[in-house]
Enzyme design. Structure first.
Site, short mmCIF file in Angstrom:
data_model
loop_
_atom_site.label_atom_id
_atom_site.label_comp_id
_atom_site.label_asym_id
_atom_site.label_seq_id
_atom_site.Cartn_x
_atom_site.Cartn_y
_atom_site.Cartn_z
N TYR A 91 0.84 -1.20 0.00
CA TYR A 91 0.00 0.00 0.00
C TYR A 91 0.88 1.26 0.00
O TYR A 91 0.42 2.31 0.42
CB TYR A 91 -0.88 0.11 1.24
CG TYR A 91 -2.21 -0.61 1.30
CD1 TYR A 91 -2.70 -1.37 0.26
CD2 TYR A 91 -3.00 -0.48 2.44
CE1 TYR A 91 -3.92 -2.01 0.37
CE2 TYR A 91 -4.22 -1.11 2.56
CZ TYR A 91 -4.68 -1.88 1.52
OH TYR A 91 -5.90 -2.50 1.65
N TYR B 239 -14.02 -1.83 -5.87
CA TYR B 239 -12.74 -2.10 -5.21
C TYR B 239 -11.85 -3.01 -6.07
O TYR B 239 -12.30 -4.05 -6.53
CB TYR B 239 -13.00 -2.74 -3.85
CG TYR B 239 -11.78 -2.82 -2.98
CD1 TYR B 239 -10.90 -1.75 -2.88
CD2 TYR B 239 -11.50 -3.96 -2.25
CE1 TYR B 239 -9.78 -1.81 -2.07
CE2 TYR B 239 -10.38 -4.03 -1.42
CZ TYR B 239 -9.52 -2.95 -1.34
OH TYR B 239 -8.41 -3.02 -0.54
N HIS B 240 -10.60 -2.59 -6.26
CA HIS B 240 -9.60 -3.33 -7.04
C HIS B 240 -9.83 -3.22 -8.54
O HIS B 240 -9.48 -4.14 -9.28
CB HIS B 240 -9.54 -4.81 -6.62
CG HIS B 240 -8.82 -5.03 -5.33
ND1 HIS B 240 -8.83 -6.23 -4.67
CD2 HIS B 240 -8.06 -4.19 -4.58
CE1 HIS B 240 -8.11 -6.14 -3.56
NE2 HIS B 240 -7.64 -4.89 -3.48
N HIS C 242 -5.31 0.06 -7.07
CA HIS C 242 -5.92 0.63 -5.86
C HIS C 242 -6.21 2.13 -5.97
O HIS C 242 -5.85 2.91 -5.08
CB HIS C 242 -5.02 0.37 -4.66
CG HIS C 242 -5.01 -1.05 -4.22
ND1 HIS C 242 -4.31 -2.03 -4.89
CD2 HIS C 242 -5.62 -1.68 -3.19
CE1 HIS C 242 -4.50 -3.18 -4.28
NE2 HIS C 242 -5.28 -3.02 -3.26
#
Ligand SMILES: *[C@@H]1O[C@H](CO)[C@@H](O)[C@H](O)[C@H]1NC(C)=O
Ligand SMILES: *[C@@H]1O[C@H](CO)[C@@H](O)[C@H](O)[C@H]1NC(C)=O
Ligand SMILES: *[C@@H]1O[C@H](CO)[C@@H](O)[C@H](O)[C@H]1NC(C)=O
Ligand SMILES: *[C@@H]1O[C@H](CO)[C@@H](O)[C@H](O)[C@H]1NC(C)=O
Length: 679
Positions: free
Chosen positions: A310, A530-531, A618
């Site tokens: 991240y 998401y993703h 992301h």
């Protein structure tokens, strides 16, 4: 179902498995413990939303196949029509390995949205390469999807923009095994509206593309998931499932990469000056891998000094690579900056660039330093625009520095929002939520203008988006507008509720920024939350794909779809004639250098742009940046010059797509310009 009892027994055993290592073993084998009942049979499925709408009753359609073995009674279980009988034990036996097709007649036009194909339930069966086309009259066909499915016998899906047609044809090119069932779905038609753009072909992929980048040398998309094609959790495999989509050859190839012992899920990504792609950290926290865009090989780079997942990574004005933050992997800590020297293959600390400066107040401590919005800028500086409300300047000389750059207007922490540099020093931020998950999204938008490093930027509150969005993605287009796609109004990873199916774009008004607007675009049917990722392609269209990668979560999307912006379409929906760049001389230069461009036909001298090749994961894309380019006329017809911005760091080193636009605002296909650092 009578065949492969042994396989079924194994499968049912797996479903009831209490032992997590047994489940892990199935995932490692590329199988999932999920199943679905078709008639009396249980078939393995990869959890993914079914095509939108409802399944058309198989009794309302007829099929014909390119070959058939039905002569003898013995072969009845191999007939073409078996794909409609809801019995997985009977199947259409094609000639394995050969090009074969199956055509469905719906006895009248219907608004088709996709198909579900069940391969023969022999454990070694698979269908990989395929195309899907539709037709009104069985004469002229329109290809609506193509690609490569993951090679196993689980249920396969193709979803595309709803199309009115009576016939659908599935063609398979690479297979080993029969087709047991074929279901077609229909949903509400979305009337075309070329003024709002159009959704084009779907590209089926053998993985969930959670990360990706456009290879500047080939124009291919390099896409990857995690150690497993449908799952990031459970086992950190020291390998990555990748796929290459070539939009020119219209091929998708699958490849497992283990050369660098790196699970490249949730990494930092940055294009190097030479066009190679650096990928650092993620599930394998200390690792660096480099994708060589000449040899198409992945090689191992130096280990970082700190484990990171991240994190955020960007190139600097001097061609070195900066990374900061990233507590998702291994340890939760203050993770200060590090700089990678491409020439010496070495990471060195920049403790002065403080990892604590990027913290948000996320309720999960391992997410407080998640994927920062960082931009390499003048004099080896980095501007940090979010997602924390607090913004910062980092210096990367010596031990590094951190300087307060004020707050982003009235915005709060905007976790999983987007930030895009749509022109020199001008950054649009939009959406996001205070916490990474379980938190309402905002429709906030701001334009942040940066100039000299360490100087406080100006922040303008822009009109709000039409939709509240988090987990959405953004791409700057050749005309300078910013295309925003997907997301949902409450952040719940792997849950598709409350998602936005209508994209919109931000149109900045340079003369009077306060009157900049958001404009809704053509809706689609595939949820991207998401993703998911979006990337600008060389032809000025946008690839948007992915979502999920959560094993049995029912939110996996093994595909991407092409969005065609309005300025590529005539009012009747046909493609516009486009201006053309004939040559770019020289094709590379350093800041301040003059480049000569020859075009076919006249262009709008004030509407060209350089857009740096993007990489995304992301909701961040630290590589993309657009710089408006002013052309000067020369004495030669259709020949112009422009200057690479003089101050190093405005056009950070690397490959850019140069687009010219005509007086209708129609962009060309891009040609490459490589900006090199002064060494
Ligand atoms: C499974 O498929 C393979 C390859 O097509 C074939 O050789 C084998 O006989 C099949 N087994 C069964 C049980 O159908
Ligand atoms: C790419 O990798 C393959 C397999 O490791 C190797 O055989 C080949 O020589 C490499 N090519 C280049 C250009 O490095
Ligand atoms: C560049 O930054 C360094 C500090 O990192 C500073 O000493 C130098 O004066 C800056 N150069 C310019 C041209 O601003
Ligand atoms: C999905 O997998 C997880 C982890 O193995 C398990 O805990 C959960 O029960 C599974 N859910 C379903 C619906 O199978």
């Amino acid at each position: 179902m009578k065949v492969a009892w042994a396989f079924l027994a194994l499968l049912v055993g797996a479903v009831n498995a209490e032992n997590p290592s047994e489940k892990d073993q199935l995932y490692q084998d590329g199988k999932t413990p999920a199943v679905e009942k078709i008639g009396e049979d249980v078939v393995p499925t990869v959890d993914q939303p079914k095509p939108p709408g409802t399944m058309i009753n198989p009794r309302d359609m007829a099929v014909t196949c390119s070959s058939e073995q039905s002569f003898f009674y013995f072969f009845r279980r191999r007939r073409c029509a078996n794909v409609l009988d809801s019995d997985v034990g009977t199947y259409w036996q094609n000639r394995n390995g050969a090009e074969e097709s199956i055509t469905v007649d719906l006895h009248g036009a219907r608004s088709i949205s996709g198909l579900v194909m069940v391969p023969g339930q022999n454990a070694s069966s698979f269908i990989e390469r395929h195309t899907v086309a539709i037709s009104q009259d069985k004469k002229s066909w329109k290809e609506v999807a193509y690609g490569t499915w993951w090679p196993d016998n689980s249920e396969k899906l193709t979803v595309f923009q709803p199309e009115n047609a009576q016939y659908l044809r599935l063609t398979i090119y690479q297979s080993d095994g029969p087709i047991a069932e074929l279901n077609i779905y229909e949903t509400e038609y979305i009337p075309p509206n070329p003024a709002k753009g159009a959704w084009g072909t779907t590209v089926d992929l053998p993985l969930v593309p959670v990360s990706g980048a456009v290879d500047p040398k080939s124009g291919e998309l390099v896409l990857w998931a995690s150690w497993q094609y449908n799952l990031y959790a459970q086992y950190k495999g020291g390998k990555t499932q990748t796929a290459i989509w070539n939009p020119y050859k219209r091929t998708v190839t699958q490849r497992e990469v283990s050369d660098t012992s790196h699970d490249m899920f949730c990494t930092g990504i940055a294009f190097e000056e030479n066009g190679n792609l650096l990928v650092n950290g993620g599930n394998t926290g200390f690792a660096t891998s480099i994708y060589n865009t000449d040899s198409h090989n992945w090689t191992k780079g130096a280990k970082m000094n700190k484990d990171r997942g991240y994190e955020a990574t960007t190139i600097l004005s001097n061609g070195k690579i900066f990374t900061i933050g990233g507590s998702f992997s291994d340890s939760v800590a203050i993770k200060d900056g590090e700089v990678y020297d491409v020439d010496t293959n070495k990471w060195t600390w920049r403790h002065g660039a403080s990892g604590a400066a990027i913290f948000t107040n996320d309720r999960d401590s391992y997410r407080m330093d998640n994927h920062a919005w960082i931009f390499g800028w003048k004099n080896e500086s980095v501007f940090h625009a979010g997602p924390s409300q607090q913004m910062n300047w980092f210096g990367t000389n010596g031990d590094g520095t951190t300087d307060d750059a004020g707050v982003r207007g009235t915005d709060e922490d905007a976790m999983c929002g987007n930030a895009v540099m749509f022109d020199s020093g001008k950054i649009l931020s939009c959406g996001g939520s205070v916490d990474y998950e379980k938190s309402p999204a905002t429709d906030n938008a701001f334009v942040i203008t940066i100039d000299e490093p360490r100087m406080e930027p100006s922040v303008m509150k822009a009109q709000n988006m039409k939709y509240k969005r988090t987990f959405h993605t953004s791409v700057v287009l050749p005309d300078g507008s910013v295309f925003v796609e997907g997301g949902q109004d409450f952040g719940h990873p792997f849950d598709e509720s409350d998602s936005a199916l209508e994209p919109e774009r931000f149109i900045y008004n340079d003369e009077d920024p306060a009157t900049s607007i958001w404009e809704p675009l053509q809706p689609n049917t595939i949820v991207r939350v998401y993703h998911s990722i979006s990337l600008l392609l060389q032809d000025g269209t946008v690839f948007t794909g992915g979502g999920g990668l959560c094993g049995n979560c029912s939110a996996n999307h093994f595909d991407g779809q092409i969005f065609v912006p309005p300025n590529l379409l005539n009012s009747d929906g046909t493609p516009r004639d486009r201006p053309e760049i004939v040559s770019v001389e020289p094709p590379s230069g350093t800041p301040g250098d003059t480049i000569t461009v020859t075009t076919k036909g006249p262009i709008d001298l004030s509407a060209s742009s350089l857009i740096r090749y993007g990489s995304a994961t992301h909701t961040v894309n630290t590589d993309q940046r657009r710089l408006a380019v002013q052309f000067s006329d020369t004495d030669t017809d259709n020949q112009y010059t422009f200057q690479i911005p003089e101050e190093p760091g405005v056009a950070v080193p690397g490959y850019y797509m140069l687009y010219v636009l005509d007086d209708q605002g129609t962009p060309s296909v891009s040609k490459n310009v490589q900006v090199m650092s002064e060494k």
